[in-house]
Design a protein around this motif. Structure first.
Motif, PDB file in Angstrom:
ATOM      1  N   ALA A   1       0.830  -1.206   0.000  1.00  0.00           N
ATOM      2  CA  ALA A   1       0.000   0.000   0.000  1.00  0.00           C
ATOM      3  C   ALA A   1       0.867   1.259   0.000  1.00  0.00           C
ATOM      4  N   ASN A   2       1.964   1.254   0.771  1.00  0.00           N
ATOM      5  CA  ASN A   2       2.862   2.410   0.785  1.00  0.00           C
ATOM      6  C   ASN A   2       3.527   2.607  -0.568  1.00  0.00           C
ATOM      7  N   CYS A   3       3.959   1.538  -1.191  1.00  0.00           N
ATOM      8  CA  CYS A   3       4.593   1.650  -2.510  1.00  0.00           C
ATOM      9  C   CYS A   3       3.613   2.189  -3.536  1.00  0.00           C
ATOM     10  N   ILE A   4       2.390   1.705  -3.503  1.00  0.00           N
ATOM     11  CA  ILE A   4       1.383   2.173  -4.452  1.00  0.00           C
ATOM     12  C   ILE A   4       1.060   3.639  -4.194  1.00  0.00           C
ATOM     13  N   SER A   5       0.924   4.014  -2.941  1.00  0.00           N
ATOM     14  CA  SER A   5       0.567   5.401  -2.638  1.00  0.00           C
ATOM     15  C   SER A   5       1.691   6.353  -3.017  1.00  0.00           C
ATOM     16  N   LEU A   6       2.966   5.945  -2.872  1.00  0.00           N
ATOM     17  CA  LEU A   6       4.074   6.810  -3.247  1.00  0.00           C
ATOM     18  C   LEU A   6       4.121   7.040  -4.750  1.00  0.00           C
ATOM     19  N   SER A   7       3.703   6.049  -5.527  1.00  0.00           N
ATOM     20  CA  SER A   7       3.764   6.209  -6.978  1.00  0.00           C
ATOM     21  C   SER A   7       2.714   7.185  -7.488  1.00  0.00           C
ATOM     22  N   PHE A   8       1.685   7.452  -6.721  1.00  0.00           N
ATOM     23  CA  PHE A   8       0.634   8.363  -7.156  1.00  0.00           C
ATOM     24  C   PHE A   8       0.757   9.763  -6.556  1.00  0.00           C
ATOM     25  N   LEU A   9       1.802   9.988  -5.756  1.00  0.00           N
ATOM     26  CA  LEU A   9       1.997  11.316  -5.180  1.00  0.00           C
ATOM     27  C   LEU A   9       2.306  12.326  -6.280  1.00  0.00           C
ATOM     28  N   PRO A  10       1.854  13.547  -6.132  1.00  0.00           N
ATOM     29  CA  PRO A  10       2.207  14.565  -7.129  1.00  0.00           C
ATOM     30  C   PRO A  10       3.693  14.887  -7.020  1.00  0.00           C
ATOM     31  N   LYS A  11       4.255  15.368  -8.105  1.00  0.00           N
ATOM     32  CA  LYS A  11       5.663  15.744  -8.126  1.00  0.00           C
ATOM     33  C   LYS A  11       5.858  16.963  -7.232  1.00  0.00           C
ATOM     34  N   LEU A  12       6.788  16.862  -6.275  1.00  0.00           N
ATOM     35  CA  LEU A  12       7.003  17.915  -5.291  1.00  0.00           C
ATOM     36  C   LEU A  12       8.045  18.934  -5.730  1.00  0.00           C
ATOM     37  N   TRP A  13       8.733  18.686  -6.835  1.00  0.00           N
ATOM     38  CA  TRP A  13       9.738  19.614  -7.332  1.00  0.00           C
ATOM     39  C   TRP A  13       9.515  19.796  -8.826  1.00  0.00           C
ATOM     40  N   THR A  14      10.023  20.904  -9.377  1.00  0.00           N
ATOM     41  CA  THR A  14       9.756  21.196 -10.786  1.00  0.00           C
ATOM     42  C   THR A  14      11.000  21.203 -11.657  1.00  0.00           C
ATOM     43  N   TYR A  15      12.180  21.347 -11.072  1.00  0.00           N
ATOM     44  CA  TYR A  15      13.382  21.503 -11.871  1.00  0.00           C
ATOM     45  C   TYR A  15      14.568  20.873 -11.156  1.00  0.00           C
ATOM     46  N   MET A  16      15.462  20.219 -11.925  1.00  0.00           N
ATOM     47  CA  MET A  16      16.642  19.580 -11.359  1.00  0.00           C
ATOM     48  C   MET A  16      17.899  20.213 -11.947  1.00  0.00           C
ATOM     49  N   ASP A  17      18.893  20.439 -11.103  1.00  0.00           N
ATOM     50  CA  ASP A  17      20.166  20.995 -11.557  1.00  0.00           C
ATOM     51  C   ASP A  17      21.294  20.197 -10.912  1.00  0.00           C
ATOM     52  N   ILE A  18      22.275  19.787 -11.720  1.00  0.00           N
ATOM     53  CA  ILE A  18      23.463  19.142 -11.174  1.00  0.00           C
ATOM     54  C   ILE A  18      24.445  20.259 -10.848  1.00  0.00           C
ATOM     55  N   VAL A  19      24.667  20.480  -9.562  1.00  0.00           N
ATOM     56  CA  VAL A  19      25.461  21.612  -9.098  1.00  0.00           C
ATOM     57  C   VAL A  19      26.954  21.319  -9.195  1.00  0.00           C
ATOM     58  N   THR A  20      27.382  20.165  -8.718  1.00  0.00           N
ATOM     59  CA  THR A  20      28.801  19.827  -8.642  1.00  0.00           C
ATOM     60  C   THR A  20      29.007  18.354  -8.945  1.00  0.00           C
ATOM     61  N   ILE A  21      30.108  18.072  -9.626  1.00  0.00           N
ATOM     62  CA  ILE A  21      30.571  16.694  -9.786  1.00  0.00           C
ATOM     63  C   ILE A  21      32.029  16.671  -9.344  1.00  0.00           C
ATOM     64  N   GLN A  22      32.315  15.939  -8.271  1.00  0.00           N
ATOM     65  CA  GLN A  22      33.693  15.777  -7.802  1.00  0.00           C
ATOM     66  C   GLN A  22      34.209  14.477  -8.395  1.00  0.00           C
ATOM     67  N   ASN A  23      34.980  14.587  -9.468  1.00  0.00           N
ATOM     68  CA  ASN A  23      35.424  13.446 -10.249  1.00  0.00           C
ATOM     69  C   ASN A  23      36.456  12.602  -9.519  1.00  0.00           C
ATOM     70  N   THR A  24      36.614  11.365  -9.976  1.00  0.00           N
ATOM     71  CA  THR A  24      37.605  10.447  -9.427  1.00  0.00           C
ATOM     72  C   THR A  24      38.873  10.536 -10.260  1.00  0.00           C
ATOM     73  N   LYS A  25      39.998  10.337  -9.630  1.00  0.00           N
ATOM     74  CA  LYS A  25      41.300  10.381 -10.302  1.00  0.00           C
ATOM     75  C   LYS A  25      42.145   9.202  -9.851  1.00  0.00           C
ATOM     76  N   ASN A  26      43.068   8.791 -10.709  1.00  0.00           N
ATOM     77  CA  ASN A  26      44.106   7.807 -10.384  1.00  0.00           C
ATOM     78  C   ASN A  26      43.570   6.545  -9.715  1.00  0.00           C
ATOM     79  N   GLY A  27      42.736   5.821 -10.379  1.00  0.00           N
ATOM     80  CA  GLY A  27      42.222   4.583  -9.819  1.00  0.00           C
ATOM     81  C   GLY A  27      41.695   3.679 -10.913  1.00  0.00           C
ATOM     82  N   ALA A  28      40.897   2.718 -10.510  1.00  0.00           N
ATOM     83  CA  ALA A  28      40.329   1.766 -11.458  1.00  0.00           C
ATOM     84  C   ALA A  28      39.395   2.452 -12.443  1.00  0.00           C
ATOM     85  N   LEU A  29      38.748   3.524 -11.998  1.00  0.00           N
ATOM     86  CA  LEU A  29      37.822   4.267 -12.839  1.00  0.00           C
ATOM     87  C   LEU A  29      38.100   5.753 -12.650  1.00  0.00           C
TER      88      LEU A  29
END
Length: 193
Positions: free
Chosen positions: A22-50
């Motif tokens: 019931a909780n999973c079903i109710s969460l899927s029908f909730l209205p969207k609480l935000w309108t816009y997404m922005d990626i502010v920062t990406i702290q990249n990885t260095k010197n490793g496997a990836l």
């Protein structure tokens, strides 16, 4: 007496299952609480496997794209990862750990499941990543190499609608297989408005 306890246990388990569903079903029908997404920062990885060198830029006023490179320096089956989320409602870098997480699993599982189903097709259009074959795992295609992304559109529906506006910190930890210590961490800070 034992039969009565067994029935009580089954009833409790059934009730708990109904509550979770019931909780999973109710969460899927909730209205969207935000309108816009922005990626502010990406702290990249260095010197490793990836190694990563990702940046975001505006394609237009409302569209955010991901550009840069990622280099695989080790065999993908030798890398595990997990993810944790933290939330700052005021966006003042005072993050609280959230109850959502992605448990540690092989990076190959990520490539063969989530990446292949939701990212690979669009990524092939804007990068030099290996071309996937339908119904074949993509993990073996990703060998030690540097791959360039020229403008991958980051869909806003990657974040659930029921998340509150504010800043979110996503930490993606990379491990060597069978080693408990974190080898590298990629940090992405996303702001929802």
């Amino acid at each position: 007496m034992i039969e009565l306890q067994s029935k009580m246990w089954r009833n409790s388990l059934f009730t708990l299952t109904l509550v979770v569903v019931a909780n999973c079903i109710s969460l899927s029908f909730l209205p969207k609480l935000w309108t816009y997404m922005d990626i502010v920062t990406i702290q990249n990885t260095k010197n490793g496997a990836l190694e990563t060198d990702f940046k975001t830029k505006r394609f237009n006023r409302t569209t955010l794209v991901l550009c840069g490179t990622f280099t695989i320096n080790d065999d993908i089956p030798n890398i595990d990862y997990d993810m944790t989320f933290a939330f700052s409602p005021l966006g003042n870098n005072q993050y609280t750990l959230m109850p959502y997480m992605w448990r540690r699993e092989p990076l190959c599982d990520f490539f063969n499941n989530y990446f292949q189903n939701y990212v690979q097709a669009e990524m092939e259009k804007v990068s030099d990543v290996p071309k996937a074959v339908k119904d074949q795992p993509v993990c073996p295609l990703y060998v030690k190499n540097t791959y360039t992304i020229r403008g991958y559109y980051v869909p806003e529906d990657v974040f659930p609608h029921f998340f509150q506006p504010g800043s979110y910190k996503l930490e993606i930890n990379f491990y060597k297989v069978n080693v408990a210590e974190i080898h590298q961490t990629l940090i992405v800070i996303i702001k929802l408005y």
